[in-house]
Design a protein around this motif. Structure first.
Motif, PDB file in Angstrom:
ATOM      1  N   HIS A 124      49.729  32.148  47.003  1.00  0.00           N
ATOM      2  CA  HIS A 124      49.907  32.840  45.723  1.00  0.00           C
ATOM      3  C   HIS A 124      50.163  31.797  44.653  1.00  0.00           C
ATOM      4  O   HIS A 124      51.040  30.948  44.803  1.00  0.00           O
ATOM      5  CB  HIS A 124      51.082  33.823  45.819  1.00  0.00           C
ATOM      6  CG  HIS A 124      51.481  34.407  44.494  1.00  0.00           C
ATOM      7  ND1 HIS A 124      50.565  34.884  43.589  1.00  0.00           N
ATOM      8  CD2 HIS A 124      52.700  34.575  43.928  1.00  0.00           C
ATOM      9  CE1 HIS A 124      51.209  35.346  42.526  1.00  0.00           C
ATOM     10  NE2 HIS A 124      52.497  35.151  42.706  1.00  0.00           N
ATOM     11  N   PHE A 150      33.017  36.205  45.519  1.00  0.00           N
ATOM     12  CA  PHE A 150      34.034  37.257  45.523  1.00  0.00           C
ATOM     13  C   PHE A 150      33.463  38.608  45.085  1.00  0.00           C
ATOM     14  O   PHE A 150      34.226  39.551  44.879  1.00  0.00           O
ATOM     15  CB  PHE A 150      35.188  36.859  44.596  1.00  0.00           C
ATOM     16  CG  PHE A 150      35.903  35.613  45.033  1.00  0.00           C
ATOM     17  CD1 PHE A 150      36.849  35.646  46.045  1.00  0.00           C
ATOM     18  CD2 PHE A 150      35.616  34.389  44.439  1.00  0.00           C
ATOM     19  CE1 PHE A 150      37.498  34.492  46.456  1.00  0.00           C
ATOM     20  CE2 PHE A 150      36.262  33.228  44.841  1.00  0.00           C
ATOM     21  CZ  PHE A 150      37.204  33.283  45.850  1.00  0.00           C
ATOM     22  N   ILE A 154      37.176  41.365  46.201  1.00  0.00           N
ATOM     23  CA  ILE A 154      38.470  40.999  45.635  1.00  0.00           C
ATOM     24  C   ILE A 154      39.163  42.264  45.138  1.00  0.00           C
ATOM     25  O   ILE A 154      38.506  43.164  44.600  1.00  0.00           O
ATOM     26  CB  ILE A 154      38.304  39.962  44.496  1.00  0.00           C
ATOM     27  CG1 ILE A 154      39.657  39.389  44.083  1.00  0.00           C
ATOM     28  CG2 ILE A 154      37.557  40.544  43.297  1.00  0.00           C
ATOM     29  CD1 ILE A 154      39.553  38.144  43.215  1.00  0.00           C
ATOM     30  N   HIS A 179      40.168  43.041  51.696  1.00  0.00           N
ATOM     31  CA  HIS A 179      39.738  41.832  50.996  1.00  0.00           C
ATOM     32  C   HIS A 179      40.611  40.643  51.397  1.00  0.00           C
ATOM     33  O   HIS A 179      41.730  40.811  51.882  1.00  0.00           O
ATOM     34  CB  HIS A 179      39.817  42.028  49.480  1.00  0.00           C
ATOM     35  CG  HIS A 179      38.965  43.138  48.958  1.00  0.00           C
ATOM     36  ND1 HIS A 179      37.628  43.249  49.256  1.00  0.00           N
ATOM     37  CD2 HIS A 179      39.260  44.195  48.151  1.00  0.00           C
ATOM     38  CE1 HIS A 179      37.127  44.320  48.661  1.00  0.00           C
ATOM     39  NE2 HIS A 179      38.095  44.916  47.994  1.00  0.00           N
ATOM     40  N   ASP A 180      40.092  39.457  51.147  1.00  0.00           N
ATOM     41  CA  ASP A 180      40.856  38.237  51.394  1.00  0.00           C
ATOM     42  C   ASP A 180      41.296  37.579  50.099  1.00  0.00           C
ATOM     43  O   ASP A 180      41.779  36.433  50.106  1.00  0.00           O
ATOM     44  CB  ASP A 180      40.020  37.233  52.213  1.00  0.00           C
ATOM     45  CG  ASP A 180      39.799  37.713  53.640  1.00  0.00           C
ATOM     46  OD1 ASP A 180      40.578  38.568  54.120  1.00  0.00           O
ATOM     47  OD2 ASP A 180      38.842  37.240  54.277  1.00  0.00           O
ATOM     48  N   ALA A 181      41.115  38.281  48.983  1.00  0.00           N
ATOM     49  CA  ALA A 181      41.544  37.760  47.681  1.00  0.00           C
ATOM     50  C   ALA A 181      42.041  38.918  46.833  1.00  0.00           C
ATOM     51  O   ALA A 181      41.552  40.051  46.952  1.00  0.00           O
ATOM     52  CB  ALA A 181      40.400  37.039  46.980  1.00  0.00           C
ATOM     53  N   THR A 189      47.003  34.941  41.049  1.00  0.00           N
ATOM     54  CA  THR A 189      46.025  35.212  42.101  1.00  0.00           C
ATOM     55  C   THR A 189      46.637  35.024  43.482  1.00  0.00           C
ATOM     56  O   THR A 189      47.684  34.377  43.630  1.00  0.00           O
ATOM     57  CB  THR A 189      44.802  34.282  41.969  1.00  0.00           C
ATOM     58  OG1 THR A 189      45.234  32.924  42.129  1.00  0.00           O
ATOM     59  CG2 THR A 189      44.134  34.445  40.621  1.00  0.00           C
ATOM     60  N   THR A 191      45.259  34.566  47.774  1.00  0.00           N
ATOM     61  CA  THR A 191      44.213  34.523  48.798  1.00  0.00           C
ATOM     62  C   THR A 191      44.862  34.445  50.166  1.00  0.00           C
ATOM     63  O   THR A 191      46.028  34.053  50.297  1.00  0.00           O
ATOM     64  CB  THR A 191      43.272  33.313  48.619  1.00  0.00           C
ATOM     65  OG1 THR A 191      44.029  32.102  48.752  1.00  0.00           O
ATOM     66  CG2 THR A 191      42.580  33.351  47.268  1.00  0.00           C
ATOM     67  N   ALA A 199      42.307  29.950  53.803  1.00  0.00           N
ATOM     68  CA  ALA A 199      43.057  30.442  52.646  1.00  0.00           C
ATOM     69  C   ALA A 199      42.952  29.466  51.476  1.00  0.00           C
ATOM     70  O   ALA A 199      42.803  29.879  50.321  1.00  0.00           O
ATOM     71  CB  ALA A 199      44.517  30.667  53.023  1.00  0.00           C
ATOM     72  N   LEU A 202      39.426  29.607  49.729  1.00  0.00           N
ATOM     73  CA  LEU A 202      39.309  30.727  48.802  1.00  0.00           C
ATOM     74  C   LEU A 202      40.139  30.493  47.539  1.00  0.00           C
ATOM     75  O   LEU A 202      39.692  30.806  46.431  1.00  0.00           O
ATOM     76  CB  LEU A 202      39.735  32.020  49.490  1.00  0.00           C
ATOM     77  CG  LEU A 202      38.796  32.537  50.587  1.00  0.00           C
ATOM     78  CD1 LEU A 202      39.375  33.797  51.220  1.00  0.00           C
ATOM     79  CD2 LEU A 202      37.398  32.814  50.040  1.00  0.00           C
ATOM     80  N   ALA A 203      41.332  29.956  47.700  1.00  0.00           N
ATOM     81  CA  ALA A 203      42.190  29.698  46.530  1.00  0.00           C
ATOM     82  C   ALA A 203      41.530  28.693  45.594  1.00  0.00           C
ATOM     83  O   ALA A 203      41.543  28.862  44.360  1.00  0.00           O
ATOM     84  CB  ALA A 203      43.552  29.184  46.979  1.00  0.00           C
ATOM     85  N   LEU A 206      38.368  30.356  43.946  1.00  0.00           N
ATOM     86  CA  LEU A 206      38.780  31.390  42.997  1.00  0.00           C
ATOM     87  C   LEU A 206      39.317  30.747  41.726  1.00  0.00           C
ATOM     88  O   LEU A 206      39.010  31.189  40.610  1.00  0.00           O
ATOM     89  CB  LEU A 206      39.838  32.301  43.629  1.00  0.00           C
ATOM     90  CG  LEU A 206      40.383  33.428  42.740  1.00  0.00           C
ATOM     91  CD1 LEU A 206      39.265  34.306  42.189  1.00  0.00           C
ATOM     92  CD2 LEU A 206      41.391  34.280  43.530  1.00  0.00           C
TER      93      LEU A 206
END
Length: 266
Positions: A124, A150, A154, A179-181, A189, A191, A199, A202-203, A206
């Motif tokens: 986060h 995404f 998302i 979702h994973d986000a 945000t 992920t 993780a 994706l972070a 994103l």
């Protein structure tokens, strides 16, 4: 007789001795190193918010035990041994720092870990670009390849205030779904992944998607959005199994950290 200068250590208060930590498994040690690396990488890429925000990871073989940062350490300071072990309610089990954890932070993380047993890691952040997009009514737009991964993948969670109310956890889990986000509106945000590497991937993307969106909108020119079918095709390509990146990017990132400062492994 000349006056003796005091030692530079004269006024240093020795750190209190803490009980020796029980032996940890090789699997937990590996998770600790990778999680500490993840903290350092988030700091390296400028996604931190002083001592706030969190990255949590499940302890292998202990479904209801998690590792998280001590409340008072910058992400760039986190090491494998400084990570705090807590239970699913945020109660401290093992804390070598004596700093404890931030209760508001783990409300969000516990909601995700409880709802998603597949979530080995949750990230986060309150990055500048992530917060900016979280405040835009349209949310994340498919303006770039990074954003298209995404597409329809998302969730969005409306802001309810600082996350201290435990009953918000159910709504966080509902809005995340499968979702994973997740974009936390007017906030930041989130992920997750079945590995720390996933993780972080994706972070990172994103965040890059949010940065590109803010830059593109600031350019003041009409925006080009690809057709939905192209966005879906792109997202599916990112989901294909056995992508080479799955085994090559994380070792490269660890080499980057080792060149800069390998103390995250301590």
């Amino acid at each position: 007789m000349p006056t003796r200068r005091p030692s530079a250590r004269t006024n240093v208060t020795p750190m209190p001795r803490r009980p020796a930590r029980a032996a940890i498994s090789a699997a937990e040690r590996e998770v600790r190193i990778n999680l500490a690396a993840c903290y350092r990488l988030v700091a390296y890429y400028g996604m931190t918010d002083q001592i706030y925000n969190h990255i949590s990871a499940r302890v292998p073989g202990e479904h209801d035990r998690f590792l998280i940062n001590a409340y008072g350490m910058l992400f760039e300071e986190v090491t494998a041994s400084s990570l705090v072990k807590i239970d699913s309610e945020g109660a401290v089990i093992d804390d070598r720092t004596g700093l404890g954890v931030n209760p508001a932070g783990f409300v969000i993380h516990s909601a995700i870990h409880d709802a998603r047993p597949d979530a080995a890691c949750v990230i986060h952040t309150h990055s500048r670009a992530g917060m900016a997009v979280s405040a835009q009514k349209e949310g994340l737009l498919p303006l770039t390849q990074h954003a298209m991964r995404f597409w329809n993948r998302i969730g969005y969670h409306d802001y309810e205030g600082i996350a201290l109310d435990l009953d918000e956890r159910a709504r966080l889990a509902r809005d995340l779904g499968r979702h994973d986000a997740l974009i936390l509106r007017n906030h930041g945000t989130l992920t997750l992944g079945n590995t720390i590497r996933q993780a972080f991937e994706l972070a990172y993307y994103l965040e890059r998607a949010c940065q590109a969106q803010i830059d593109a909108m600031a350019g003041g020119r009409p925006l080009k959005i690809p057709p939905p079918a192209v966005c879906e095709k792109t997202a599916q390509l990112f989901e294909r199994p056995n992508r080479p990146a799955h085994t090559r990017d994380w070792p490269a990132l660890l080499r980057l950290l080792d060149r800069i400062d390998a103390s995250y492994r301590n």
